[in-house]
Design an enzyme around this catalytic site. Structure first.
Site, PDB file in Angstrom:
ATOM      1  CD  GLU A 191       0.170  -1.486   7.932  1.00  0.00           C
ATOM      2  OE1 GLU A 191      -0.162  -0.534   8.893  1.00  0.00           O
ATOM      3  OE2 GLU A 191       0.873  -0.873   6.890  1.00  0.00           O
ATOM      4  CE  LYS A 245       2.598  -5.575   3.921  1.00  0.00           C
ATOM      5  NZ  LYS A 245       2.178  -4.556   4.718  1.00  0.00           N
ATOM      6  CG  ASP A 287      -0.094  -4.043   1.917  1.00  0.00           C
ATOM      7  OD1 ASP A 287      -0.167  -4.732   3.043  1.00  0.00           O
ATOM      8  OD2 ASP A 287       1.193  -3.116   1.980  1.00  0.00           O
ATOM      9  CG  ASP A 331      -0.445  -0.049   2.529  1.00  0.00           C
ATOM     10  OD1 ASP A 331       0.979  -0.084   2.562  1.00  0.00           O
ATOM     11  OD2 ASP A 331      -1.136   0.075   3.552  1.00  0.00           O
ATOM     12  CD  GLU A 371       7.492  -0.293   7.710  1.00  0.00           C
ATOM     13  OE1 GLU A 371       6.787  -0.851   7.301  1.00  0.00           O
ATOM     14  OE2 GLU A 371       7.718   1.043   7.216  1.00  0.00           O
TER      15      GLU A 371
HETATM   16  O1  KIV Z   1       3.136  -1.151   1.741  1.00  0.00           O
HETATM   17  C1  KIV Z   1       4.639  -1.380   1.748  1.00  0.00           C
HETATM   18  O2  KIV Z   1       5.321  -1.358   0.571  1.00  0.00           O
HETATM   19  C2  KIV Z   1       5.108  -2.469   3.049  1.00  0.00           C
HETATM   20  C3  KIV Z   1       6.306  -2.637   2.837  1.00  0.00           C
HETATM   21  C4  KIV Z   1       7.071  -1.272   3.421  1.00  0.00           C
HETATM   22  C5  KIV Z   1       6.945  -3.774   4.017  1.00  0.00           C
HETATM   23  O3  KIV Z   1       4.090  -2.675   3.713  1.00  0.00           O
END
Ligand code: KIV
Length: 291
Positions: free
Chosen positions: A130, A128, A98, A59, A201
């Site tokens: 968070e 993915k 994401d 994202d 991160e």
């Molecule tokens: O969105 C993204 O690019 C990320 C990375 C920085 C791990 O979450």
């Protein structure tokens, strides 16, 4: 007569795709895992040729592709659009889509529906999201329908306002938000919920080492030091595509931003000066028909 195609249907996963269980083997062998972000087909193709194992359609697209100040505004529809472009071109790397802010926090049903869209419409092989302990049930719900999940703890950019900026997490001891033991608990919760890997991160390198030793699943670090099982960088940072700022934890392996400005500037000068196009780029007039 059979209506089936004469050529065999493509296999699933496609031939040459990194099998997901191989990532756990790589951790066991101390074979470092390489992830990079990509947001379009050319970048995915080039990352594939460079030999990366995982592509994240992150994202961060909100910032590096769409010009927003944070990752918060990007929508699920936009992430699906970008993920679809990447999955068309990535032959070998696994593609992780994401889940953007607002697409998974309301309920397990919402999270599962969003993950299904990233997989079904975007072609992602995994998703993915968070968050740690607070997102454990959500991870469980998505993993329960066999969509592989990557967790993301430490600095979670979708929580930028709560954190008061993009700040290193886990420096102070304690179980409060952003504190060291909380980050460890979050990583453990993500693993217990069924994630197959976790992004760490912006946390101190000794904490990343502790988490990496503690977990059975691979840790992928960004601003988390060298002791993680793998590393991820944003493509635009590693290529030096911005002409001004790079996060301190990133490394610029090229200066493509400067090169683009130089090349485009030369184009401007040649057009203005009447040196482009030349005959080499022009088409001769049509020959007149005889008679
Ligand atoms: O969105 C993204 O690019 C990320 C990375 C920085 C791990 O979450």
């Amino acid at each position: 007569m059979s209506t089936r195609p004469r050529t065999p249907a493509p296999a699933t996963p496609a031939p040459g795709k990194l099998p997901l269980p191989e990532l756990a083997e790589m951790k066991r062998r101390h074979d470092r895992i390489v992830m990079v972000t990509a947001y379009d087909a050319p970048a995915a193709r080039l990352a594939d040729q460079a030999g990366v194992e995982l592509i994240l359609v992150g994202d961060t697209a909100a910032m590096v592709m769409l010009g927003h100040e944070s990752t918060i505004p990007v929508t699920l529809d936009e992430m699906i659009f970008l993920t679809r472009a990447v999955t068309r071109a990535a032959r070998h790397p696994l593609v992780i889509g994401d889940l953007p802010f607002g697409s998974y926090e309301n309920s397990d049903e919402q999270a599962v529906a969003s993950a299904v869209r990233l997989v079904k419409e975007g072609g992602a092989e995994a998703v993915k999201l968070e968050g740690g302990t607070a997102m454990a049930r959500t991870i469980e719900a998505i993993a329960a329908i066999d969509v592989p999940v990557v967790g993301h703890v430490g600095l979670t950019p979708q929580s930028v306002h709560r954190m008061g900026g993009h700040r290193v997490q886990g420096r102070r001891s304690g179980h409060g938000p952003g504190e060291r033991e909380r980050v460890l608990d979050d990583a453990r919760a993500v693993q217990a919920a069924g994630a197959f890997a976790v992004v760490l991160e912006c946390i101190p390198l000794d904490l990343a080492a502790e988490i990496t030793a503690d977990l059975a699943i691979p840790t992928i670090g960004i601003g988390a030091g060298a002791h993680c099982d793998g590393q991820v960088l944003v493509m635009h940072d590693l290529l030096g595509l911005s002409t001004d700022w790079t996060p301190r934890f990133a490394k610029r392996y090229a200066e493509l931003g400067r090169e683009v400005v130089r090349a485009a500037g030369e184009y401007v000068a040649e057009v203005k000066g009447g040196r482009f196009p030349t005959e080499a780029q022009a088409f001769a007039p049509r020959a007149a028909k005889a008679g």
